[in-house]
Design a protein around this motif. Structure first.
Motif, PDB file in Angstrom:
ATOM      1  N   ALA A   6      61.156  -9.225  21.164  1.00  0.00           N
ATOM      2  CA  ALA A   6      60.510 -10.173  21.959  1.00  0.00           C
ATOM      3  C   ALA A   6      61.304 -10.477  23.294  1.00  0.00           C
ATOM      4  CB  ALA A   6      60.290 -11.327  21.063  1.00  0.00           C
ATOM      5  N   MET A   7      62.574 -10.528  23.206  1.00  0.00           N
ATOM      6  CA  MET A   7      63.495 -11.077  24.250  1.00  0.00           C
ATOM      7  C   MET A   7      63.397  -9.808  24.990  1.00  0.00           C
ATOM      8  SD  MET A   7      64.416 -13.999  23.830  1.00  0.00           S
ATOM      9  CE  MET A   7      62.726 -14.281  23.163  1.00  0.00           C
ATOM     10  N   GLY A   8      63.610  -8.413  24.544  1.00  0.00           N
ATOM     11  CA  GLY A   8      63.460  -7.176  25.345  1.00  0.00           C
ATOM     12  C   GLY A   8      62.179  -7.326  26.152  1.00  0.00           C
ATOM     13  N   CYS A   9      61.073  -7.751  25.687  1.00  0.00           N
ATOM     14  CA  CYS A   9      59.580  -7.568  26.486  1.00  0.00           C
ATOM     15  C   CYS A   9      59.730  -8.619  27.516  1.00  0.00           C
ATOM     16  CB  CYS A   9      58.467  -7.856  25.515  1.00  0.00           C
ATOM     17  SG  CYS A   9      58.240  -6.454  24.226  1.00  0.00           S
ATOM     18  N   LEU A  10      60.118  -9.682  27.053  1.00  0.00           N
ATOM     19  CA  LEU A  10      60.364 -10.794  28.149  1.00  0.00           C
ATOM     20  C   LEU A  10      61.493 -10.592  29.341  1.00  0.00           C
ATOM     21  CD1 LEU A  10      60.405 -14.154  26.009  1.00  0.00           C
ATOM     22  CD2 LEU A  10      58.566 -13.265  27.525  1.00  0.00           C
ATOM     23  N   TRP A  11      62.346  -9.661  28.896  1.00  0.00           N
ATOM     24  CA  TRP A  11      63.387  -9.064  30.055  1.00  0.00           C
ATOM     25  C   TRP A  11      62.681  -8.191  31.063  1.00  0.00           C
ATOM     26  CZ3 TRP A  11      67.615 -11.788  31.539  1.00  0.00           C
ATOM     27  CH2 TRP A  11      68.119 -11.300  32.448  1.00  0.00           C
ATOM     28  N   VAL A  12      61.638  -7.322  30.189  1.00  0.00           N
ATOM     29  CA  VAL A  12      61.235  -6.418  31.073  1.00  0.00           C
ATOM     30  C   VAL A  12      60.046  -7.143  32.132  1.00  0.00           C
ATOM     31  CG1 VAL A  12      59.190  -4.522  30.954  1.00  0.00           C
ATOM     32  CG2 VAL A  12      61.231  -4.514  29.485  1.00  0.00           C
ATOM     33  N   ALA A  13      59.475  -8.008  31.400  1.00  0.00           N
ATOM     34  CA  ALA A  13      58.570  -8.711  32.501  1.00  0.00           C
ATOM     35  C   ALA A  13      59.054  -9.527  33.599  1.00  0.00           C
ATOM     36  CB  ALA A  13      57.771  -9.953  31.699  1.00  0.00           C
ATOM     37  N   TYR A  14      60.374  -9.969  33.293  1.00  0.00           N
ATOM     38  CA  TYR A  14      61.352 -10.809  34.386  1.00  0.00           C
ATOM     39  C   TYR A  14      61.775  -9.796  35.443  1.00  0.00           C
ATOM     40  CZ  TYR A  14      65.365 -12.968  36.614  1.00  0.00           C
ATOM     41  OH  TYR A  14      66.546 -13.102  37.453  1.00  0.00           O
ATOM     42  N   LEU A  15      62.084  -8.426  35.109  1.00  0.00           N
ATOM     43  CA  LEU A  15      62.485  -7.513  35.893  1.00  0.00           C
ATOM     44  C   LEU A  15      61.488  -7.154  36.734  1.00  0.00           C
ATOM     45  CD1 LEU A  15      64.463  -4.906  33.821  1.00  0.00           C
ATOM     46  CD2 LEU A  15      65.352  -6.381  35.445  1.00  0.00           C
ATOM     47  N   LEU A  16      59.965  -7.168  36.253  1.00  0.00           N
ATOM     48  CA  LEU A  16      58.861  -6.675  36.939  1.00  0.00           C
ATOM     49  C   LEU A  16      58.547  -7.805  38.056  1.00  0.00           C
ATOM     50  CD1 LEU A  16      56.445  -5.044  34.253  1.00  0.00           C
ATOM     51  CD2 LEU A  16      57.668  -3.865  36.015  1.00  0.00           C
ATOM     52  N   ALA A  17      58.993  -8.908  37.442  1.00  0.00           N
ATOM     53  CA  ALA A  17      58.608 -10.052  38.431  1.00  0.00           C
ATOM     54  C   ALA A  17      59.538 -10.063  39.942  1.00  0.00           C
ATOM     55  CB  ALA A  17      59.051 -11.644  37.668  1.00  0.00           C
ATOM     56  N   ARG A  18      60.701  -9.367  39.715  1.00  0.00           N
ATOM     57  CA  ARG A  18      61.707  -9.421  40.469  1.00  0.00           C
ATOM     58  C   ARG A  18      61.373  -8.098  41.398  1.00  0.00           C
ATOM     59  NH1 ARG A  18      66.681 -11.720  40.366  1.00  0.00           N
ATOM     60  NH2 ARG A  18      66.886 -11.002  42.369  1.00  0.00           N
ATOM     61  N   VAL A  19      60.854  -7.061  40.840  1.00  0.00           N
ATOM     62  CA  VAL A  19      60.784  -5.770  41.615  1.00  0.00           C
ATOM     63  C   VAL A  19      59.296  -5.571  42.088  1.00  0.00           C
ATOM     64  CG1 VAL A  19      60.965  -3.254  41.202  1.00  0.00           C
ATOM     65  CG2 VAL A  19      62.677  -4.888  40.123  1.00  0.00           C
ATOM     66  N   ASP A  20      58.464  -5.705  41.474  1.00  0.00           N
ATOM     67  CA  ASP A  20      57.046  -5.592  41.748  1.00  0.00           C
ATOM     68  C   ASP A  20      55.917  -6.794  41.310  1.00  0.00           C
ATOM     69  OD1 ASP A  20      55.117  -3.984  42.850  1.00  0.00           O
ATOM     70  OD2 ASP A  20      54.740  -2.739  41.098  1.00  0.00           O
ATOM     71  N   SER A  80      52.966  -9.438  24.458  1.00  0.00           N
ATOM     72  CA  SER A  80      53.508  -9.103  23.375  1.00  0.00           C
ATOM     73  C   SER A  80      54.917  -9.802  22.953  1.00  0.00           C
ATOM     74  CB  SER A  80      54.095  -7.590  23.951  1.00  0.00           C
ATOM     75  OG  SER A  80      52.813  -6.861  24.440  1.00  0.00           O
ATOM     76  N   ALA A  81      55.593 -10.241  23.783  1.00  0.00           N
ATOM     77  CA  ALA A  81      56.693 -11.003  23.344  1.00  0.00           C
ATOM     78  C   ALA A  81      56.116 -12.353  22.616  1.00  0.00           C
ATOM     79  CB  ALA A  81      57.479 -11.499  24.668  1.00  0.00           C
ATOM     80  N   LEU A  82      55.293 -12.980  23.059  1.00  0.00           N
ATOM     81  CA  LEU A  82      54.598 -14.419  22.203  1.00  0.00           C
ATOM     82  C   LEU A  82      54.224 -13.747  20.868  1.00  0.00           C
ATOM     83  CD1 LEU A  82      52.815 -16.206  25.088  1.00  0.00           C
ATOM     84  CD2 LEU A  82      55.060 -16.616  24.150  1.00  0.00           C
ATOM     85  N   GLY A  83      53.263 -12.521  20.928  1.00  0.00           N
ATOM     86  CA  GLY A  83      52.854 -11.983  19.659  1.00  0.00           C
ATOM     87  C   GLY A  83      53.905 -11.856  18.626  1.00  0.00           C
ATOM     88  N   LEU A  84      55.167 -11.146  19.274  1.00  0.00           N
ATOM     89  CA  LEU A  84      56.062 -11.060  18.460  1.00  0.00           C
ATOM     90  C   LEU A  84      56.831 -12.268  17.740  1.00  0.00           C
ATOM     91  CD1 LEU A  84      57.905  -8.116  20.299  1.00  0.00           C
ATOM     92  CD2 LEU A  84      56.978  -7.941  17.913  1.00  0.00           C
ATOM     93  N   LEU A  85      57.140 -13.314  18.471  1.00  0.00           N
ATOM     94  CA  LEU A  85      57.605 -14.637  18.308  1.00  0.00           C
ATOM     95  C   LEU A  85      56.739 -15.171  17.223  1.00  0.00           C
ATOM     96  CD1 LEU A  85      58.797 -16.010  21.496  1.00  0.00           C
ATOM     97  CD2 LEU A  85      60.120 -14.908  20.017  1.00  0.00           C
ATOM     98  N   LEU A  86      55.330 -15.153  17.166  1.00  0.00           N
ATOM     99  CA  LEU A  86      54.471 -15.623  16.389  1.00  0.00           C
ATOM    100  C   LEU A  86      54.539 -14.861  14.843  1.00  0.00           C
ATOM    101  CD1 LEU A  86      51.069 -16.570  18.397  1.00  0.00           C
ATOM    102  CD2 LEU A  86      52.769 -18.097  17.351  1.00  0.00           C
TER     103      LEU A  86
END
Length: 241
Positions: free
Chosen positions: A61-75, A89-95
């Motif tokens: 889940a943390m990996g998914c959130l980091w990808v989302a963070y990278l996308l927010a910075r790049v695109d 997906s990260a929220l689903g994994l945490l649940l």
């Protein structure tokens, strides 16, 4: 790599830790859960492997959130849809980590329902996000992993007990294997997404993610229209003659 961007390593480490945790759970509970027809979530019900499965799920889940963070910075604009799917997906994994599956055959509690539907979100959102990001960045490996995840998801749904064709294809004998391969493909997808999202090396990265680099049209020139005395273009009288 652009030094102004955050490191992609946390996003890559998430799926690797999840893979290691799942491997550990398989080793410690090898005699209790069948890898062919036992679901991976059953490892979370055992004392010797529950901590590993919970930790691995959180790491993914943390990996998914980091990808989302990278996308927010790049695109931030064009990558918004893929970013939202990675967050979902990260929220689903945490649940799924918070609400383990039911031990009894079938779902018998609200927590079991939450686990089942949150897992369904993960299994469907990650391939969609990977496909979007793979097409936008030009990564055939990422797009291919998304297609493979969809194919494995179709196999898992068809083989799962309760499916209309499960008995026809011998689903109960291999639906656990289908789920394990599906999870492996989606861990690979998150790893490749982190690798691609953070791979910005100055000249080529912005173009791969759909941006136009500043000054990219410096070499484009507009030819000066020749005058009436220019020998290269004889003057032609205008009129009906």
């Amino acid at each position: 790599m652009n030094k102004d961007l955050p490191s992609r390593l946390p996003g890559m480490a998430g799926p690797l830790l999840a893979l290691a945790a799942m491997g550990y759970a398989h080793l410690t509970s090898a005699g209790a859960v069948s890898p062919l027809h036992g679901l991976v979530s059953e490892y979370a019900l055992r004392d010797d492997s529950a901590w590993a499965m919970t930790g691995g799920t959180i790491a993914l889940a943390m990996g998914c959130l980091w990808v989302a963070y990278l996308l927010a910075r790049v695109d931030p604009v064009r990558g918004a849809a893929a970013r939202a799917l990675f967050v979902a997906s990260a929220l689903g994994l945490l649940l799924t980590a918070t609400f383990p599956t039911d031990a009894a055959p079938g779902v018998t509690s609200i927590g079991g329902e939450i686990h089942r539907w949150s897992a369904a979100v993960v299994f469907t959102a990650l391939p969609c996000a990977g496909w979007m990001l793979g097409r936008r960045s030009g990564s055939r490996a990422l797009a291919g992993s998304a297609v493979l995840s969809v194919a494995l998801l179709a196999w898992f749904l068809a083989a799962h007990p309760g499916s209309l064709i499960s008995d026809l294809i011998g689903g109960p004998d291999h639906y656990g294997l289908a789920q394990r391969l599906l999870l492996l493909s989606e861990m690979t997808l998150v790893f490749l997404a982190a690798l691609r999202s953070g791979h910005l090396d100055g000249d080529g990265a912005a173009g791969r993610l759909g941006h136009r680099r500043p000054g990219s049209d410096r070499g484009v020139t507009v030819p000066i229209q020749p005058g009436p005395d220019d020998a290269r273009r004889p003057h032609q009288p205008i009129g009906l003659g």
